[in-house]
Motif scaffolding. Structure first.
Motif, PDB file in Angstrom:
ATOM      1  N   VAL A  93       0.852  -1.193   0.000  1.00 15.85           N
ATOM      2  CA  VAL A  93       0.000   0.000   0.000  1.00 15.85           C
ATOM      3  C   VAL A  93       0.882   1.234   0.000  1.00 15.85           C
ATOM      4  N   GLY A  94       0.445   2.268  -0.719  1.00 12.86           N
ATOM      5  CA  GLY A  94       1.163   3.524  -0.762  1.00 12.86           C
ATOM      6  C   GLY A  94       0.186   4.672  -0.819  1.00 12.86           C
ATOM      7  N   ALA A  95       0.729   5.860  -0.734  1.00 11.27           N
ATOM      8  CA  ALA A  95      -0.114   7.052  -0.728  1.00 11.27           C
ATOM      9  C   ALA A  95      -0.673   7.306  -2.122  1.00 11.27           C
ATOM     10  N   LYS A  96      -1.941   7.665  -2.201  1.00 12.75           N
ATOM     11  CA  LYS A  96      -2.550   8.037  -3.482  1.00 12.75           C
ATOM     12  C   LYS A  96      -1.845   9.265  -4.014  1.00 12.75           C
ATOM     13  N   GLY A  97      -1.424   9.187  -5.265  1.00  9.17           N
ATOM     14  CA  GLY A  97      -0.693  10.301  -5.849  1.00  9.17           C
ATOM     15  C   GLY A  97       0.783  10.260  -5.563  1.00  9.17           C
ATOM     16  N   GLY A  98       1.250   9.126  -5.034  1.00 11.38           N
ATOM     17  CA  GLY A  98       2.678   9.035  -4.723  1.00 11.38           C
ATOM     18  C   GLY A  98       2.975   9.700  -3.405  1.00 11.38           C
ATOM     19  N   GLY A  99       4.206  10.112  -3.241  1.00  8.04           N
ATOM     20  CA  GLY A  99       4.586  10.730  -1.969  1.00  8.04           C
ATOM     21  C   GLY A  99       5.851  10.115  -1.458  1.00  8.04           C
TER      22      GLY A  99
ATOM     23  N   SER B  24      20.557   2.793 -10.971  1.00 11.17           N
ATOM     24  CA  SER B  24      20.201   3.658 -12.091  1.00 11.17           C
ATOM     25  C   SER B  24      18.719   3.478 -12.360  1.00 11.17           C
ATOM     26  N   PRO B  25      17.946   4.539 -12.321  1.00 16.13           N
ATOM     27  CA  PRO B  25      16.491   4.391 -12.478  1.00 16.13           C
ATOM     28  C   PRO B  25      16.094   4.107 -13.917  1.00 16.13           C
ATOM     29  N   LYS B  26      14.867   3.686 -14.056  1.00 11.17           N
ATOM     30  CA  LYS B  26      14.286   3.476 -15.380  1.00 11.17           C
ATOM     31  C   LYS B  26      14.249   4.808 -16.121  1.00 11.17           C
ATOM     32  N   SER B  27      14.426   4.723 -17.441  1.00 13.42           N
ATOM     33  CA  SER B  27      14.396   5.929 -18.260  1.00 13.42           C
ATOM     34  C   SER B  27      13.080   6.680 -18.055  1.00 13.42           C
ATOM     35  N   GLY B  28      13.178   7.982 -17.816  1.00 11.61           N
ATOM     36  CA  GLY B  28      11.986   8.799 -17.604  1.00 11.61           C
ATOM     37  C   GLY B  28      11.597   8.961 -16.149  1.00 11.61           C
ATOM     38  N   HIS B  29      12.221   8.191 -15.277  1.00 12.92           N
ATOM     39  CA  HIS B  29      11.924   8.284 -13.843  1.00 12.92           C
ATOM     40  C   HIS B  29      12.888   9.247 -13.164  1.00 12.92           C
ATOM     41  N   ASP B  30      12.375   9.961 -12.141  1.00 14.07           N
ATOM     42  CA  ASP B  30      13.189  10.965 -11.476  1.00 14.07           C
ATOM     43  C   ASP B  30      13.303  10.737  -9.972  1.00 14.07           C
ATOM     44  N   THR B  31      12.717   9.680  -9.479  1.00 18.55           N
ATOM     45  CA  THR B  31      12.663   9.422  -8.035  1.00 18.55           C
ATOM     46  C   THR B  31      13.221   8.028  -7.762  1.00 18.55           C
ATOM     47  N   VAL B  32      14.021   7.927  -6.720  1.00 11.22           N
ATOM     48  CA  VAL B  32      14.583   6.629  -6.337  1.00 11.22           C
ATOM     49  C   VAL B  32      14.289   6.374  -4.864  1.00 11.22           C
ATOM     50  N   TYR B  89      18.960  -5.664  -0.922  1.00 11.60           N
ATOM     51  CA  TYR B  89      18.649  -4.236  -0.985  1.00 11.60           C
ATOM     52  C   TYR B  89      18.065  -3.933  -2.357  1.00 11.60           C
ATOM     53  N   LEU B  90      16.858  -3.435  -2.347  1.00 16.52           N
ATOM     54  CA  LEU B  90      16.117  -3.180  -3.572  1.00 16.52           C
ATOM     55  C   LEU B  90      15.996  -1.689  -3.823  1.00 16.52           C
ATOM     56  N   CYS B  91      16.178  -1.313  -5.059  1.00  9.79           N
ATOM     57  CA  CYS B  91      15.977   0.060  -5.493  1.00  9.79           C
ATOM     58  C   CYS B  91      14.690   0.093  -6.310  1.00  9.79           C
ATOM     59  N   ALA B  92      13.885   1.099  -6.099  1.00 12.49           N
ATOM     60  CA  ALA B  92      12.659   1.290  -6.864  1.00 12.49           C
ATOM     61  C   ALA B  92      12.664   2.693  -7.453  1.00 12.49           C
ATOM     62  N   SER B  93      12.404   2.785  -8.743  1.00 12.59           N
ATOM     63  CA  SER B  93      12.336   4.113  -9.341  1.00 12.59           C
ATOM     64  C   SER B  93      10.896   4.432  -9.715  1.00 12.59           C
ATOM     65  N   SER B  94      10.619   5.727  -9.806  1.00 14.21           N
ATOM     66  CA  SER B  94       9.268   6.181 -10.130  1.00 14.21           C
ATOM     67  C   SER B  94       9.346   7.578 -10.700  1.00 14.21           C
ATOM     68  N   PHE B  95       8.214   8.041 -11.186  1.00 20.29           N
ATOM     69  CA  PHE B  95       8.110   9.405 -11.681  1.00 20.29           C
ATOM     70  C   PHE B  95       7.375  10.247 -10.647  1.00 20.29           C
ATOM     71  N   ASP B  96       7.919  11.396 -10.359  1.00 17.90           N
ATOM     72  CA  ASP B  96       7.252  12.350  -9.477  1.00 17.90           C
ATOM     73  C   ASP B  96       6.840  11.704  -8.147  1.00 17.90           C
ATOM     74  N   TYR B 100       2.689   7.300 -10.493  1.00 19.39           N
ATOM     75  CA  TYR B 100       2.110   6.253 -11.323  1.00 19.39           C
ATOM     76  C   TYR B 100       2.583   4.866 -10.926  1.00 19.39           C
ATOM     77  N   GLY B 101       3.211   4.735  -9.771  1.00 19.17           N
ATOM     78  CA  GLY B 101       3.680   3.435  -9.340  1.00 19.17           C
ATOM     79  C   GLY B 101       5.196   3.357  -9.341  1.00 19.17           C
ATOM     80  N   TYR B 102       5.708   2.167  -9.096  1.00 20.94           N
ATOM     81  CA  TYR B 102       7.129   1.977  -8.852  1.00 20.94           C
ATOM     82  C   TYR B 102       7.648   0.780  -9.648  1.00 20.94           C
ATOM     83  N   THR B 103       8.872   0.893 -10.145  1.00 19.15           N
ATOM     84  CA  THR B 103       9.545  -0.211 -10.829  1.00 19.15           C
ATOM     85  C   THR B 103      10.763  -0.604 -10.009  1.00 19.15           C
TER      86      THR B 103
END
Lengths: 115, 113
Positions: A93-99, B24-32, B89-96, B100-103
């Protein structure tokens, strides 16, 4: 604080039989809900996610999940399992809209497939 | 399109040493985000980096630190290693920050002896 409960540590299913993995969450706001699968020694692969809209979500590999707000549940289902589905399954579970809080994971359910 | 890349895949360190893991995050992602997964457990959130700053931290001591570079890649540093730091140790990248979720990457298996 947010939390995820996966009540079943292990589940054994015969190949070809149907599957349901349970997930209950506690979250103070509208949640984002996820199911991930992990093979031994590997990272996490996203099966499906629920953000909003239709409460029945279709994912990859024939999996689906249903969001039930009244029961705080997000159970994962598959009508007919294959031997290759044997793995560890995690609900998150995570926050709606990210965060910045990241995802909160359950402890996982280990799926065993009997021939 | 490359997904999330983590290095190294495996690492063995001695108690008390320091270690650096890379992502190294997925292309287009800015959050780790970084997660620790002990054997038989679900992943636990360590911290998230966005715009080169640590935005939130889970329940981990300050022996765990990180960095995000201008190209969005990230490092996780652990000082004064303990036997209990042995984990995937797992790294997850995402946008903003996860809009839209995490890879997730395949992880780095750290063994402390």
């Amino acid at each position: 604080a947010q939390s995820v409960t996966q009540p079943d540590i292990h589940i054994t299913v015969s190949e070809g039989a149907s599957l349901e993995l349970r997930c209950n969450y506690s979250y103070g706001a509208t949640p984002y809900l996820f199911w991930y699968v992990q093979s031994p020694g590997q990272g996490l692969q996203l099966l499906l996610k629920y953000f909003s809209g239709d409460t029945l979500v279709q994912g990859i590999k024939g999996f689906e999940a249903e969001f039930k707000r009244s029961q705080s549940s997000f159970n994962l289902r598959k009508p007919s399992v294959h031997w290759s589905d044997a793995a560890e399954y995690f609900c998150a579970v995570g926050a709606k809209g990210g965060g910045a809080d990241g995802l909160t994971f359950g402890k996982g359910t280990h799926l065993i497939i009997q021939p | 399109d490359a997904g999330v890349t983590q290095s190294p895949t495996h690492l063995i360190k001695t108690r008390g040493q320091q270690v650096t893991l890379r992502c190294s995050p997925k292309s287009g992602h800015d959050t780790v985000s970084w997660y620790q997964q002990a054997l038989g457990q679900g992943p636990q959130f360590i911290f998230q980096y966005y715009e080169e700053e640590e935005r939130q931290r889970g329940n981990f001591p300050d022996r765990f630190s990180g960095h995000q570079f201008p190209n969005y890649s990230s490092e996780l540093n652990v000082n004064a290693l303990l036997l209990g730091d042995s984990a995937l140790y797992l790294c997850a990248s995402s946008f903003d920050r996860g809009l839209y979720g995490y890879t997730f990457g395949s992880g780095t298996r750290l063994t402390v002896v």
